[in-house]
Design a protein around this motif. Structure first.
Motif, PDB file in Angstrom:
ATOM      1  N   PHE A  31       0.834  -1.203   0.000  1.00  0.00           N
ATOM      2  CA  PHE A  31       0.000   0.000   0.000  1.00  0.00           C
ATOM      3  C   PHE A  31       0.872   1.257   0.000  1.00  0.00           C
ATOM      4  N   GLU A  32       1.914   1.262   0.824  1.00  0.00           N
ATOM      5  CA  GLU A  32       2.826   2.401   0.869  1.00  0.00           C
ATOM      6  C   GLU A  32       3.528   2.605  -0.466  1.00  0.00           C
ATOM      7  N   HIS A  33       3.897   1.497  -1.105  1.00  0.00           N
ATOM      8  CA  HIS A  33       4.524   1.573  -2.431  1.00  0.00           C
ATOM      9  C   HIS A  33       3.584   2.228  -3.434  1.00  0.00           C
ATOM     10  N   ARG A  34       2.326   1.792  -3.463  1.00  0.00           N
ATOM     11  CA  ARG A  34       1.359   2.374  -4.399  1.00  0.00           C
ATOM     12  C   ARG A  34       1.098   3.839  -4.070  1.00  0.00           C
ATOM     13  N   LEU A  35       1.054   4.165  -2.784  1.00  0.00           N
ATOM     14  CA  LEU A  35       0.804   5.543  -2.376  1.00  0.00           C
ATOM     15  C   LEU A  35       1.962   6.450  -2.770  1.00  0.00           C
ATOM     16  N   THR A  36       3.172   5.951  -2.655  1.00  0.00           N
ATOM     17  CA  THR A  36       4.347   6.731  -3.051  1.00  0.00           C
ATOM     18  C   THR A  36       4.324   7.027  -4.548  1.00  0.00           C
ATOM     19  N   LEU A  37       3.952   6.034  -5.336  1.00  0.00           N
ATOM     20  CA  LEU A  37       3.840   6.250  -6.779  1.00  0.00           C
ATOM     21  C   LEU A  37       2.739   7.262  -7.092  1.00  0.00           C
ATOM     22  N   ALA A  38       1.643   7.192  -6.358  1.00  0.00           N
ATOM     23  CA  ALA A  38       0.523   8.101  -6.608  1.00  0.00           C
ATOM     24  C   ALA A  38       0.889   9.544  -6.279  1.00  0.00           C
ATOM     25  N   ARG A  39       1.723   9.739  -5.281  1.00  0.00           N
ATOM     26  CA  ARG A  39       2.140  11.097  -4.920  1.00  0.00           C
ATOM     27  C   ARG A  39       2.889  11.780  -6.051  1.00  0.00           C
ATOM     28  N   PHE A 105      -4.771  -2.346 -15.017  1.00  0.00           N
ATOM     29  CA  PHE A 105      -3.451  -1.934 -15.491  1.00  0.00           C
ATOM     30  C   PHE A 105      -2.342  -2.062 -14.444  1.00  0.00           C
ATOM     31  N   PRO A 106      -2.513  -1.619 -13.198  1.00  0.00           N
ATOM     32  CA  PRO A 106      -1.426  -1.828 -12.226  1.00  0.00           C
ATOM     33  C   PRO A 106      -1.160  -3.305 -11.939  1.00  0.00           C
ATOM     34  N   ILE A 107      -2.201  -4.137 -11.953  1.00  0.00           N
ATOM     35  CA  ILE A 107      -2.004  -5.566 -11.725  1.00  0.00           C
ATOM     36  C   ILE A 107      -1.264  -6.187 -12.907  1.00  0.00           C
ATOM     37  N   ARG A 108      -1.666  -5.812 -14.105  1.00  0.00           N
ATOM     38  CA  ARG A 108      -0.975  -6.320 -15.296  1.00  0.00           C
ATOM     39  C   ARG A 108       0.464  -5.820 -15.328  1.00  0.00           C
ATOM     40  N   LEU A 109       0.668  -4.581 -14.924  1.00  0.00           N
ATOM     41  CA  LEU A 109       2.002  -4.012 -14.880  1.00  0.00           C
ATOM     42  C   LEU A 109       2.894  -4.798 -13.923  1.00  0.00           C
ATOM     43  N   GLY A 110       2.380  -5.104 -12.737  1.00  0.00           N
ATOM     44  CA  GLY A 110       3.180  -5.790 -11.738  1.00  0.00           C
ATOM     45  C   GLY A 110       3.525  -7.216 -12.100  1.00  0.00           C
ATOM     46  N   PHE A 111       2.659  -7.867 -12.864  1.00  0.00           N
ATOM     47  CA  PHE A 111       2.917  -9.247 -13.267  1.00  0.00           C
ATOM     48  C   PHE A 111       3.707  -9.360 -14.564  1.00  0.00           C
ATOM     49  N   LYS A 112       3.479  -8.426 -15.500  1.00  0.00           N
ATOM     50  CA  LYS A 112       4.010  -8.633 -16.854  1.00  0.00           C
ATOM     51  C   LYS A 112       4.863  -7.480 -17.362  1.00  0.00           C
ATOM     52  N   TRP A 113       4.292  -6.289 -17.462  1.00  0.00           N
ATOM     53  CA  TRP A 113       4.948  -5.197 -18.166  1.00  0.00           C
ATOM     54  C   TRP A 113       6.163  -4.655 -17.414  1.00  0.00           C
ATOM     55  N   ASN A 114       6.043  -4.535 -16.113  1.00  0.00           N
ATOM     56  CA  ASN A 114       7.170  -4.122 -15.262  1.00  0.00           C
ATOM     57  C   ASN A 114       7.079  -4.975 -13.999  1.00  0.00           C
ATOM     58  N   PRO A 115       7.542  -6.212 -14.068  1.00  0.00           N
ATOM     59  CA  PRO A 115       7.197  -7.232 -13.064  1.00  0.00           C
ATOM     60  C   PRO A 115       7.740  -6.975 -11.657  1.00  0.00           C
ATOM     61  N   GLY A 133      -2.433  -5.553  -0.687  1.00  0.00           N
ATOM     62  CA  GLY A 133      -1.952  -4.180  -0.688  1.00  0.00           C
ATOM     63  C   GLY A 133      -2.556  -3.361  -1.813  1.00  0.00           C
ATOM     64  N   ASN A 134      -2.703  -3.974  -2.979  1.00  0.00           N
ATOM     65  CA  ASN A 134      -3.344  -3.276  -4.098  1.00  0.00           C
ATOM     66  C   ASN A 134      -4.823  -3.030  -3.827  1.00  0.00           C
ATOM     67  N   VAL A 135      -5.476  -4.000  -3.203  1.00  0.00           N
ATOM     68  CA  VAL A 135      -6.883  -3.806  -2.833  1.00  0.00           C
ATOM     69  C   VAL A 135      -7.014  -2.674  -1.826  1.00  0.00           C
ATOM     70  N   LEU A 136      -6.112  -2.624  -0.864  1.00  0.00           N
ATOM     71  CA  LEU A 136      -6.153  -1.578   0.160  1.00  0.00           C
ATOM     72  C   LEU A 136      -5.947  -0.199  -0.452  1.00  0.00           C
ATOM     73  N   TYR A 137      -4.991  -0.088  -1.361  1.00  0.00           N
ATOM     74  CA  TYR A 137      -4.750   1.211  -1.996  1.00  0.00           C
ATOM     75  C   TYR A 137      -5.955   1.649  -2.828  1.00  0.00           C
ATOM     76  N   THR A 138      -6.477   0.736  -3.639  1.00  0.00           N
ATOM     77  CA  THR A 138      -7.620   1.084  -4.484  1.00  0.00           C
ATOM     78  C   THR A 138      -8.829   1.461  -3.637  1.00  0.00           C
ATOM     79  N   SER A 139      -9.055   0.742  -2.542  1.00  0.00           N
ATOM     80  CA  SER A 139     -10.169   1.069  -1.645  1.00  0.00           C
ATOM     81  C   SER A 139     -10.010   2.467  -1.075  1.00  0.00           C
TER      82      SER A 139
END
Length: 282
Positions: A31-39, A105-115, A133-139
């Motif tokens: 969640f912190e990782h996703r939040l940092t990217l969002a900032r 897109f973020p899920i696909r990115l994490g698995f494939k495009w930028n794993p 963590g992705n569910v928590l960030y999106t929520s």
């Protein structure tokens, strides 16, 4: 100075201690990782959160509503103005569309495009924690955006009921009910064949149009109404309307809406966690 030699057992113990906190709170690290990217992209997030509600409320609520109000078919809105009718639907539709993007897109990115998920899994983070963590960030994003939307609805006089704040919860349930199955589907993909675009074009968009969002579902032909019945957006929109102006649905039907949204999310979420484990632990 020379380093003090450390035995293998001591080094292993230090590693276990260092990994204890990430293993326990791994979802919050994601969640912190996703939040940092969002900032870093805060402007691209805040402008839609503020601008789109105003645009839609003006265009659909006041613009189109001025043409519908008092005209033929106005009685089908349950005795309320078109603005009051459509505003909670716009709230849940915005959450629905945001969840569609975040769980594709973020899920696909994490698995494939930028794993990056593989790197996280190489650290003391489990596949389930990565999904959580992705569910928590999106929520969190859905709740913040929906609160902004709701404040604007109140300012426009589109939420006359004191229970209207519960429409934010309805929007969150709608987003998760959509996101769980989408996350599971995206987690199952191995090859790129524009599946993401196809999902948005042939599933998300039709559900947005045929889920009673802009007009009552009962006005659609009976052979198309089933689209709304299976759509998380319709169930969430009905809950939001119940909260904002008192749609008058019986308690058992409200319970059906909630149960449908919760079960759909839980099933999709559990499948996504299982698929993530299979993919990351190969």
């Amino acid at each position: 100075m020379s380093a003090i030699p450390v035995s293998a057992d001591a080094a292993a113990e230090l590693a276990r201690r260092a990994a204890a906190r990430p293993r326990r709170f791994g979802a919050y690290f994601v969640f912190e990782h996703r939040l940092t990217l969002a900032r870093r992209l805060w402007s691209s997030n805040i402008v839609p959160a503020l601008g789109l509600p105003l645009l839609y409320l003006f265009a659909m609520g006041l613009g189109l509503g001025a043409l519908i109000g008092g005209g033929a078919g106005a009685h089908d809105l349950g005795g309320v103005s078109y603005l009051v009718f459509v505003a909670p639907a716009l709230l849940t539709a915005a959450a629905f569309q945001t969840a569609s993007e975040e769980f594709i897109f973020p899920i696909r990115l994490g698995f494939k495009w930028n794993p990056t998920f593989f790197g996280m899994n190489a650290a003391p983070l489990s596949p389930g924690q990565i999904i959580d963590g992705n569910v928590l960030y999106t929520s969190t994003r859905i709740v913040v955006n929906s609160l902004i939307y709701y404040v604007l609805m109140v300012a426009f006089g589109a939420a006359p009921s004191g229970w209207g704040i519960l429409s934010v919860l309805a929007a969150l349930l709608t987003a998760l009910s959509c996101g769980g199955p989408l996350c599971a589907y995206i987690s199952s993909l191995d090859k790129d064949a524009s599946q993401e675009t196809l999902v948005l074009r042939f599933i998300v968009m039709p559900l947005t149009l045929f889920s009673g969002t802009y007009f009552p579902l009962a006005l659609m032909p009976i052979y198309l109404q089933w689209i709304g019945w299976v759509s998380p957006l319709w169930h969430g929109t009905q809950l939001a309307r119940d909260a904002t102006y008192g749609l008058g649905e019986p308690a058992w039907l409200i319970a059906v809406h909630v149960a449908y949204l919760v079960v759909t999310f839980v099933v999709g979420w559990r499948i996504a966690r299982r698929l993530a484990g299979k993919k990351l632990n190969k």
